[in-house]
Design a protein around this motif. Structure first.
Motif, PDB file in Angstrom:
ATOM      1  N   GLY A  41      54.183 -34.600   9.175  1.00  7.87           N
ATOM      2  CA  GLY A  41      53.713 -34.101   7.472  1.00  7.87           C
ATOM      3  C   GLY A  41      52.781 -33.421   7.467  1.00  7.87           C
ATOM      4  N   LEU A  42      52.235 -33.272   6.209  1.00 10.06           N
ATOM      5  CA  LEU A  42      51.198 -32.382   5.757  1.00 10.06           C
ATOM      6  C   LEU A  42      49.895 -33.159   6.164  1.00 10.06           C
ATOM      7  N   TYR A  43      49.039 -32.367   6.827  1.00  6.29           N
ATOM      8  CA  TYR A  43      47.441 -33.012   7.107  1.00  6.29           C
ATOM      9  C   TYR A  43      46.641 -32.155   6.309  1.00  6.29           C
ATOM     10  N   ILE A  91      66.537 -39.533   8.792  1.00  6.94           N
ATOM     11  CA  ILE A  91      66.318 -39.288   7.531  1.00  6.94           C
ATOM     12  C   ILE A  91      66.231 -40.532   6.451  1.00  6.94           C
ATOM     13  N   SER A  92      67.079 -41.508   6.974  1.00  3.94           N
ATOM     14  CA  SER A  92      66.968 -42.823   6.057  1.00  3.94           C
ATOM     15  C   SER A  92      65.804 -43.482   6.157  1.00  3.94           C
ATOM     16  N   SER A  93      65.240 -43.471   7.305  1.00  6.58           N
ATOM     17  CA  SER A  93      64.039 -44.039   7.487  1.00  6.58           C
ATOM     18  C   SER A  93      62.622 -43.336   6.793  1.00  6.58           C
ATOM     19  N   ILE A  94      62.762 -42.271   6.525  1.00  9.13           N
ATOM     20  CA  ILE A  94      61.691 -41.454   5.746  1.00  9.13           C
ATOM     21  C   ILE A  94      61.804 -41.714   4.318  1.00  9.13           C
ATOM     22  N   LEU A  95      63.201 -41.651   3.956  1.00  6.41           N
ATOM     23  CA  LEU A  95      63.471 -41.844   2.506  1.00  6.41           C
ATOM     24  C   LEU A  95      63.293 -43.103   2.140  1.00  6.41           C
ATOM     25  N   SER A  96      63.094 -44.475   2.847  1.00  5.49           N
ATOM     26  CA  SER A  96      62.930 -45.568   2.508  1.00  5.49           C
ATOM     27  C   SER A  96      61.730 -45.841   2.795  1.00  5.49           C
ATOM     28  N   GLY A  97      60.851 -45.143   3.205  1.00  7.86           N
ATOM     29  CA  GLY A  97      59.267 -45.176   3.329  1.00  7.86           C
ATOM     30  C   GLY A  97      59.083 -46.109   4.564  1.00  7.86           C
ATOM     31  N   LYS A  98      59.726 -46.186   5.613  1.00  8.66           N
ATOM     32  CA  LYS A  98      59.770 -46.966   6.809  1.00  8.66           C
ATOM     33  C   LYS A  98      58.852 -46.383   7.888  1.00  8.66           C
ATOM     34  N   ARG A  99      58.616 -45.083   7.762  1.00 13.85           N
ATOM     35  CA  ARG A  99      57.720 -44.538   8.545  1.00 13.85           C
ATOM     36  C   ARG A  99      56.753 -43.357   7.959  1.00 13.85           C
ATOM     37  N   ARG A 100      55.961 -42.990   8.696  1.00 15.41           N
ATOM     38  CA  ARG A 100      54.773 -41.800   8.245  1.00 15.41           C
ATOM     39  C   ARG A 100      55.640 -40.677   7.768  1.00 15.41           C
ATOM     40  N   GLY A 101      55.048 -39.943   7.001  1.00 15.59           N
ATOM     41  CA  GLY A 101      55.602 -38.600   6.210  1.00 15.59           C
ATOM     42  C   GLY A 101      54.640 -38.379   5.078  1.00 15.59           C
ATOM     43  N   THR A 102      55.054 -36.983   4.632  1.00 10.09           N
ATOM     44  CA  THR A 102      54.531 -36.669   3.603  1.00 10.09           C
ATOM     45  C   THR A 102      55.693 -36.495   2.212  1.00 10.09           C
ATOM     46  N   LYS A 103      55.429 -37.292   1.241  1.00 11.46           N
ATOM     47  CA  LYS A 103      56.212 -37.272  -0.030  1.00 11.46           C
ATOM     48  C   LYS A 103      55.544 -36.277  -1.044  1.00 11.46           C
ATOM     49  N   CYS A 104      56.527 -35.358  -1.611  1.00 13.14           N
ATOM     50  CA  CYS A 104      56.062 -34.374  -2.353  1.00 13.14           C
ATOM     51  C   CYS A 104      56.907 -34.759  -3.890  1.00 13.14           C
ATOM     52  N   LEU A 105      56.060 -35.077  -4.740  1.00 15.19           N
ATOM     53  CA  LEU A 105      56.544 -35.541  -5.797  1.00 15.19           C
ATOM     54  C   LEU A 105      57.236 -34.622  -6.825  1.00 15.19           C
ATOM     55  N   PRO A 106      58.177 -34.658  -7.584  1.00 14.40           N
ATOM     56  CA  PRO A 106      59.140 -33.806  -8.313  1.00 14.40           C
ATOM     57  C   PRO A 106      58.245 -33.565  -9.659  1.00 14.40           C
ATOM     58  N   VAL A 151      48.477 -36.272   4.714  1.00 18.66           N
ATOM     59  CA  VAL A 151      48.600 -36.623   3.148  1.00 18.66           C
ATOM     60  C   VAL A 151      49.871 -37.256   3.006  1.00 18.66           C
ATOM     61  N   GLU A 152      49.979 -38.454   2.373  1.00 18.52           N
ATOM     62  CA  GLU A 152      51.142 -39.167   2.443  1.00 18.52           C
ATOM     63  C   GLU A 152      51.903 -38.903   1.192  1.00 18.52           C
ATOM     64  N   GLU A 153      51.365 -38.484   0.096  1.00 18.50           N
ATOM     65  CA  GLU A 153      51.809 -38.059  -1.032  1.00 18.50           C
ATOM     66  C   GLU A 153      50.974 -37.047  -1.917  1.00 18.50           C
ATOM     67  N   VAL A 154      51.829 -36.059  -2.515  1.00 21.44           N
ATOM     68  CA  VAL A 154      51.110 -34.715  -3.140  1.00 21.44           C
ATOM     69  C   VAL A 154      51.903 -34.659  -4.149  1.00 21.44           C
ATOM     70  N   SER A 155      51.262 -34.257  -5.163  1.00 22.94           N
ATOM     71  CA  SER A 155      51.959 -33.598  -6.381  1.00 22.94           C
ATOM     72  C   SER A 155      51.738 -31.946  -6.477  1.00 22.94           C
ATOM     73  N   ASP A 156      50.427 -31.687  -6.139  1.00 28.71           N
ATOM     74  CA  ASP A 156      50.165 -30.212  -6.270  1.00 28.71           C
ATOM     75  C   ASP A 156      50.122 -29.548  -4.837  1.00 28.71           C
ATOM     76  N   VAL A 157      50.899 -29.007  -4.002  1.00 24.99           N
ATOM     77  CA  VAL A 157      50.870 -28.609  -2.755  1.00 24.99           C
ATOM     78  C   VAL A 157      50.069 -27.453  -2.614  1.00 24.99           C
ATOM     79  N   SER A 158      49.607 -26.720  -3.714  1.00 20.09           N
ATOM     80  CA  SER A 158      48.572 -25.613  -3.592  1.00 20.09           C
ATOM     81  C   SER A 158      47.120 -25.911  -3.248  1.00 20.09           C
ATOM     82  N   GLU A 159      46.958 -27.384  -3.103  1.00 26.56           N
ATOM     83  CA  GLU A 159      45.664 -27.612  -2.751  1.00 26.56           C
ATOM     84  C   GLU A 159      45.373 -27.819  -1.242  1.00 26.56           C
ATOM     85  N   TYR A 160      46.672 -27.478  -0.612  1.00 23.23           N
ATOM     86  CA  TYR A 160      46.750 -27.716   0.927  1.00 23.23           C
ATOM     87  C   TYR A 160      47.140 -26.426   1.767  1.00 23.23           C
TER      88      TYR A 160
END
Length: 392
Positions: free
Chosen positions: A174-176, A240-255, A188-197
Motif C-alpha cells: 500500500g501507500l506509506y 482481489i477479494s481479500s483486499i476488498l473484504s478488508g481481510k488484509r493490509r492495503g490502502t483504501k482510497c475513498l471515492p 496509510v490504511e485509508e485516504v481521501s486526498d492523495v495529494s497529501e502523500y
C-alpha cells in the motif's frame, strides 16, 4: 447476495514475470484466476488491466530490462504478449473462462469517439461473460503517443465502465506516509486526498514503468469518478477479494462522494496535454458560467486540433480548468495575435470566436491532481507535464 460490482484490477509486471528468469509466474496467475472465479460466482464483473508483456518478451529479444531502449521494448512487447495471453488462457481453462485481448493507445482515450467505441467493446464482452484483458499496445507506440503507464490506463478503464472498485495489485502492501525504506514509515490504511502523500512516492520497480506516483494519479482519477481505489500487495491467496473484504493490509482510497458526470470526468482526467491557455483573471472568476472567448486569452502553447482538450491557467500559473477546443492551435494563434480584426475575416468563415464553450468546460476542484504550472523560459510560457516530475 451482496450487490454485484464492476471491478477493474491492474496487475503490475513484477507480479506476472519472474525478475530473474523473465518467465510467467504461473503460481500467481493461478491464485488470481481462482479469485476471479470466486468473484464471478458472486455476480461481480472483473476487468483485468495487465502489464507484463514487455517484461516477458525481454528474454526472447535478448536484452536486459535496465538496458532496453524504445525499439527493444516494442519488440519485447510483440514477443511477450502471446506468452502473457497464453498463460492467462491456459490457467483460465481450469475455471471455464473465456478471455479477450484489448490493445489500446493514447488516442483511444483522448479521442471521444474512440473512447466510446472501446467502452462498447468492453461492455459487450462482459455481457458474454468474457474477461477483457486490457493493455497498452506497446509494440507500435512511441514516446509521443504512449499512455506511459498501465496504472493510469487502468484508471481510465475504471472511469469508462463506471467501476465500483479499482484495485492496483503491486509488490508493496500500500501507500506509506514516506519512503517505505524508512524504518519509521507507516502504512496509510485509508485516504481521501492523495495529494497529501505525493512527496512519499519516490521509486519504481525494475520491470515496471510506474512507481507510487502513477498509482496515486490513477486512484485519484478513479476517486473523481466515484470509484473506490485500492493499492495492495498482489502476492496473497485471494489477491482481489481479500483486499476488498478488508481481510488484509492495503490502502483504501475513498471515492468522491459527489462524482462528476462521465463527460466531465473524461474532460478533466487527461493522459497527455495537447496544449494550454492562460486566461485573464476576469474570465477565471466566471469559469463554468460562460464561454472562453478569444478576448479572454493572454497566451497559449501547444500544437492541437479541434476537439482536443486544453488545460486552462490563470495569470499566476495556477491550473483552473480543462476544456474541449473548437479551434486548432493555428486558428487560435491567428485570432489572439490580431485582436482588433474580426474573427470571421481572419479565419474565412463565420464564428463567434468562442475558444471553449461552457458545456465543454470543467473547472478543477480540490480533489483533482493538477499538472505542473506554466513556467517562464526564454520569455516563453511552457508547461512541464506531470510525467516529467522528478518524483516519477
Amino acid at each position: 447476495m451482496a450487490k454485484s460490482k464492476k471491478i477493474v484490477v491492474k496487475i503490475g509486471s513484477a507480479l506476472l514475470a519472474n525478475s530473474e528468469r523473465l518467465t510467467p509466474r504461473y503460481g500467481f496467475i493461478q491464485r488470481l484466476m481462482e479469485d476471479i472465479a470466486r468473484l464471478r460466482s458472486q455476480g461481480h464483473e472483473v476487468i483485468l488491466c495487465s502489464s507484463g508483456a514487455v517484461a516477458l518478451g525481454m528474454k526472447v529479444v535478448g536484452v536486459e530490462p535496465g538496458k532496453a531502449g524504445l525499439t527493444d521494448k516494442q519488440a519485447a512487447a510483440a514477443c511477450g504478449m502471446p506468452q502473457l495471453l497464453n498463460a492467462y488462457k491456459q490457467v483460465g481453462y481450469e475455471f471455464d473462462f473465456e478471455i479477450a485481448q484489448i490493445l489500446l493507445t493514447l488516442g483511444d482515450f483522448e479521442d471521444h469517439r474512440r473512447f466510446l467505441n472501446t467502452k462498447n467493446t468492453v461492455h459487450r464482452l462482459l455481457q458474454s461473460k468474457i474477461i477483457p484483458i486490457v493493455n497498452e499496445n506497446d509494440s507500435i507506440t512511441t514516446e509521443e503517443i504512449r499512455v506511459g503507464d498501465n496504472d493510469r490506463l487502468a484508471a481510465k478503464i475504471a472511469q469508462m465502465v463506471q467501476a465500483d472498485d479499482f484495485v492496483i495489485l503491486t509488490t508493496i502492501d500500500g501507500l506509506y506516509d514516506r519512503n517505505p525504506d524508512d524504518p519509521d514509515a507507516r502504512l496509510v490504511e485509508e485516504v481521501s486526498d492523495v495529494s497529501e502523500y505525493l512527496q512519499a512516492t519516490v521509486g519504481k520497480t525494475t520491470l515496471g514503468t510506474g512507481g507510487m506516483l502513477t498509482k496515486l494519479q490513477a486512484v485519484n482519477m478513479a476517486q473523481n469518478a466515484g470509484c473506490t481505489g485500492w493499492i495492495a500487495d498482489g502476492d496473497a491467496d485471494r489477491p482481489i477479494s481479500s483486499i476488498l473484504s478488508g481481510k488484509r493490509r492495503g490502502t483504501k482510497c475513498l471515492p468522491n462522494p459527489e462524482p462528476a458526470s462521465v463527460w466531465d470526468t473524461w474532460l478533466a482526467d487527461r493522459l497527455q496535454m495537447a496544449g494550454h491557455l492562460v486566461i485573464a483573471d476576469e474570465a477565471v472568476a466566471t469559469l463554468g458560467s460562460r464561454h472562453i472567448h478569444r478576448d479572454d486569452v493572454l497566451s497559449m502553447d501547444g500544437d492541437y486540433t479541434r476537439g482536443d482538450v486544453l488545460h486552462i491557467y490563470d495569470s499566476e500559473g495556477v491550473e483552473r480548468a480543462r476544456g474541449l477546443t473548437d479551434f486548432t492551435s493555428e486558428e487560435t494563434r491567428v485570432m489572439i495575435a490580431n485582436p482588433d480584426l474580426p474573427a470571421d475575416q481572419l479565419l474565412g468563415y463565420q464564428t463567434h470566436a468562442e475558444i471553449i464553450r461552457s458545456n465543454n468546460l470543467v473547472a478543477l476542484a480540490d480533489h483533482h491532481l493538477t499538472w505542473d504550472a506554466p513556467e517562464e523560459e526564454s520569455g516563453q510560457r511552457r508547461v512541464v507535464p506531470l510525467e516529467d516530475d522528478p518524483l516519477g
